[in-house]
Motif scaffolding. Structure first.
Motif, PDB file in Angstrom:
ATOM      1  N   PRO A  30      -8.256  13.072  39.107  1.00 38.41           N
ATOM      2  CA  PRO A  30      -7.178  12.475  38.298  1.00 38.41           C
ATOM      3  C   PRO A  30      -7.472  11.038  37.893  1.00 38.41           C
ATOM      4  N   SER A  32      -2.603  13.095  37.715  1.00 37.12           N
ATOM      5  CA  SER A  32      -3.376  12.308  36.755  1.00 37.12           C
ATOM      6  C   SER A  32      -2.444  11.516  35.844  1.00 37.12           C
ATOM      7  N   GLU A  51      -9.783  11.318  34.897  1.00 38.43           N
ATOM      8  CA  GLU A  51      -9.031  11.748  33.721  1.00 38.43           C
ATOM      9  C   GLU A  51      -8.221  10.597  33.140  1.00 38.43           C
TER      10      GLU A  51
END
Length: 241
Positions: A45, A8, A48
């Motif tokens: 990811p 991420s 995020e």
């Protein structure tokens, strides 16, 4: 807050760089599925990373739609620079004052001043096409200046607030330098700030910073209202004064 995973973080850095450099244009749709395929990442990811960018003001969530790269509006630019005018002149003045008392504070600024002089000499010797390719070197110097001010600022709250605005200011840097003339003017403005700081002159440093911010704001207004750049309909122009 959840600790960012390595994947991420990598996705975040890639998307942030693309937004700041305008490779991802204001208003561009950010599809988790499409970005995941392009970046070789799962949706988690990517999601995020998009949420982190939203907290930094680089991404907007439109109800009923996917996320979009935040628009750049004239009203927003003015508000940002009003805030910067309250913060950054005070920061450079404090750094110059600290440098007058402790010469070690001035070392990175002296190095940046030397780099700026070398770049100036080489840049002026280039043709127009080569000048356009060398902008990044100046951006690196300007970035180094900003980071040095934040690192040397004695007020941690002031330094943190300026740092939090960096994502917005970096993206606008690419709009404000719309041609070699403005780039060279900005170079001279940075030279004035660096000279004042290295001389420990807090009053001159503050004045030079205010002048630079005012000139940068005007360059941005000219770009957004005059369409100096091929920025298209994804840039929201708000001309209410």
């Amino acid at each position: 807050m959840t600790r960012a995973t390595g994947k991420s973080e990598a996705v975040y850095e890639r998307l942030k760089g693309d937004i700041e450099s305008l490779r991802l244009r204001p208003g561009a749709r950010l599809s988790e599925v499409q970005l995941g395929e392009e970046l070789g990442a799962s949706r988690t990811p990517v999601r995020e990373a998009i949420r982190r960018l939203a907290r930094e003001g680089l991404v907007d969530f439109v109800p009923g739609e996917v996320a979009r790269v935040a628009a750049i509006s004239l009203g927003g630019v003015r508000a940002l620079f009003e805030f910067r005018m309250l913060l950054e002149p005070e920061a450079v003045a404090s750094v110059a004052g600290a440098g007058a008392a402790d010469g070690r504070v001035l070392l990175p600024f002296g190095e940046l001043l030397e780099r700026l002089g070398e770049f100036d000499e080489s840049f002026r010797a280039l043709d127009a096409a080569a000048q356009a390719r060398s902008y990044q070197e100046f951006y690196d110097i300007a970035e180094g200046f900003d980071r040095a001010v934040i690192a040397a600022c004695r007020n941690p709250y002031l330094a943190r607030t300026i740092g939090d605005l960096r994502s917005q200011t970096v993206r606008l840097r690419h709009l404000s330098h719309s041609g070699p003339r403005r780039m060279l003017t900005s170079l001279e403005e940075h030279r004035a700030m660096l000279k004042a700081i290295t001389q420990g002159d807090a009053q001159a440093a503050e004045a030079a910073c205010r002048h630079h911010l005012a000139q940068t704001l005007q360059a941005l207004i000219d770009s957004l209202t005059g369409h100096d750049l091929a920025i298209g309909a994804n840039v929201q122009v708000d001309v209410v004064r």
